[in-house]
Motif scaffolding. Structure first.
Motif, short mmCIF file in Angstrom:
data_model
loop_
_atom_site.label_atom_id
_atom_site.label_comp_id
_atom_site.label_asym_id
_atom_site.label_seq_id
_atom_site.Cartn_x
_atom_site.Cartn_y
_atom_site.Cartn_z
N GLY A 26 1.57 -0.81 -7.83
CA GLY A 26 2.58 0.23 -7.69
C GLY A 26 2.24 1.47 -8.49
O GLY A 26 2.42 2.61 -8.02
N LEU A 27 1.76 1.28 -9.72
CA LEU A 27 1.33 2.42 -10.54
C LEU A 27 0.20 3.18 -9.85
O LEU A 27 0.19 4.42 -9.82
N GLU A 29 -0.46 3.28 -6.65
CA GLU A 29 0.09 3.96 -5.48
C GLU A 29 0.72 5.29 -5.87
O GLU A 29 0.68 6.27 -5.11
N ALA A 30 1.28 5.33 -7.10
CA ALA A 30 1.93 6.54 -7.60
C ALA A 30 0.95 7.48 -8.31
O ALA A 30 1.37 8.50 -8.87
N PHE A 290 5.55 -4.25 -7.25
CA PHE A 290 5.00 -3.05 -6.61
C PHE A 290 6.04 -1.94 -6.55
O PHE A 290 5.76 -0.79 -6.91
N ALA A 291 7.25 -2.27 -6.13
CA ALA A 291 8.33 -1.27 -6.07
C ALA A 291 8.66 -0.75 -7.46
O ALA A 291 8.85 0.46 -7.65
N LYS A 294 5.89 1.72 -8.90
CA LYS A 294 5.96 3.11 -8.42
C LYS A 294 6.99 3.91 -9.19
O LYS A 294 6.82 5.10 -9.45
N GLN A 295 8.08 3.24 -9.60
CA GLN A 295 9.11 3.92 -10.39
C GLN A 295 8.67 4.11 -11.84
O GLN A 295 8.92 5.17 -12.44
N ALA A 297 5.81 4.66 -13.00
CA ALA A 297 4.76 5.66 -13.15
C ALA A 297 5.30 6.99 -13.66
O ALA A 297 4.59 7.74 -14.34
N THR A 298 6.56 7.28 -13.37
CA THR A 298 7.14 8.57 -13.77
C THR A 298 7.24 8.70 -15.29
O THR A 298 7.22 9.81 -15.81
#
Length: 303
Positions: A26-27, A29-30, A290-291, A294-295, A297-298
């Motif tokens: 996920g990271l 992907e971001a 994974f979900a 992605k969050q 990473a911010t």
């Protein structure tokens, strides 16, 4: 500090291992590929297996795909019983050892003794069979060029050992030892010394990242201490001062490191369930990770 980024992958069973890979995918992907960015990867217990995958050269998306493409098992259907004691019996013994220990050193020695005691019941062939199983799960059997550490415990003395490519130990042996949970699987012999799971000392062993400017800790078990435990959830071994994640993170910060800890969010905890050894949790845990990755990473944009 000369070193920039250490990635710490904590213990968490089959579910935690899948969640770790999901977070890393996920990271990536971001836009934050930790397989490339990390100067050091530290793995404890199932995190040691994840570390070997992260350092294998496979892109994060492929690591995730390897979990998601595995045969689906009905939820609640566990892996075949291991050759050791029943899991509930092992956890009860761990609770008793944990309650009786008066220091971290005593706890680690007692867990090592439990592992050595269990070896007789497991039989001489169990160790070879388990090493072969670990080898089959690893994408490569050679230590990576980039630094990687597997945390293990000397079963005779209870002392921590940080195995790496310069330790003279094969990667397969390091991961086999680092994932050897007393009572469930045999201790692992390396050059005449038997070792057990590094999670006996700490679920993360984040203090091994000392000297790194930035430390990112992915802790599958970290979230359980902050919420009421669900029914049947194993609470883990007692953590003495300096062995728990909060103490280790604080010490790293005092030494000048910036530490970011990622623990399972509510969706990830639900996906991981209460039996992290259940193979049926791997796909849900990887997807939830994974979900979440992605969050997350911010807040890791400083890396």
């Amino acid at each position: 500090m000369a070193h920039k980024l250490a990635l710490v992958l904590g213990a968490g069973g089959a579910a935690g291992n899948a969640w770790l890979i999901g977070i890393i995918a996920g990271l990536a992907e971001a836009g934050l590929d930790m397989t490339e960015a990390a100067d050091l990867v530290i793995g404890t217990s199932s995190g040691a297996t994840a570390a070997a995958h992260v350092r294998s050269g496979m892109p994060p998306a492929e690591l995730l795909a390897s979990i998601l493409s595995a045969p689906v098992q009905p939820v609640g259907q566990n892996r075949p019983p291991p050759p050791g004691l029943p899991m509930a019996t092992v956890f009860e013994r761990m609770r008793a050892i944990s309650a009786a220990a008066t220091s971290a050193a005593e706890l680690q020695r007692a867990m090592g003794a439990f592992g050595l005691e269990s070896d007789a019941a497991l039989g001489p062939a169990a160790s070879e069979q388990r090493r072969a199983m670990v080898a089959a799960r690893l994408p490569r059997h050679e230590w990576p060029q980039k630094p990687m550490i597997v945390a293990v415990i000397n079963a005779h003395t209870g002392e921590l050992a940080a195995l790496d490519r310069d330790s003279g130990v094969d990667l397969v042996d390091a991961v086999t030892a680092g994932t050897a949970l007393p009572g469930l699987v045999p201790t692992h012999d390396i050059n005449g010394t038997r070792y057990i799971n590094g999670g006996v000392r700490s679920a993360e062993n984040a203090d091994l990242a000392a000297g790194y400017a930035n430390v990112v800790v992915l802790s599958p078990f970290g979230g359980w201490s902050q919420t009421p435990l669900p029914a049947d959830q194993f609470e883990g071994l007692r953590k003495f001062p300096d062995a728990d994640l909060a103490s280790q993170a604080e010490a790293l910060c005092k030494q000048g490191s910036r530490v970011e800890v990622v623990i399972p969010d509510a969706d990830s905890r639900a996906a991981m369930g209460t039996n992290q050894m259940d193979l049926a949790t791997r796909i849900p845990a990887a997807r939830a990770g994974f979900a979440q990755g992605k969050q997350e990473a911010t807040r890791l944009t400083f890396l």
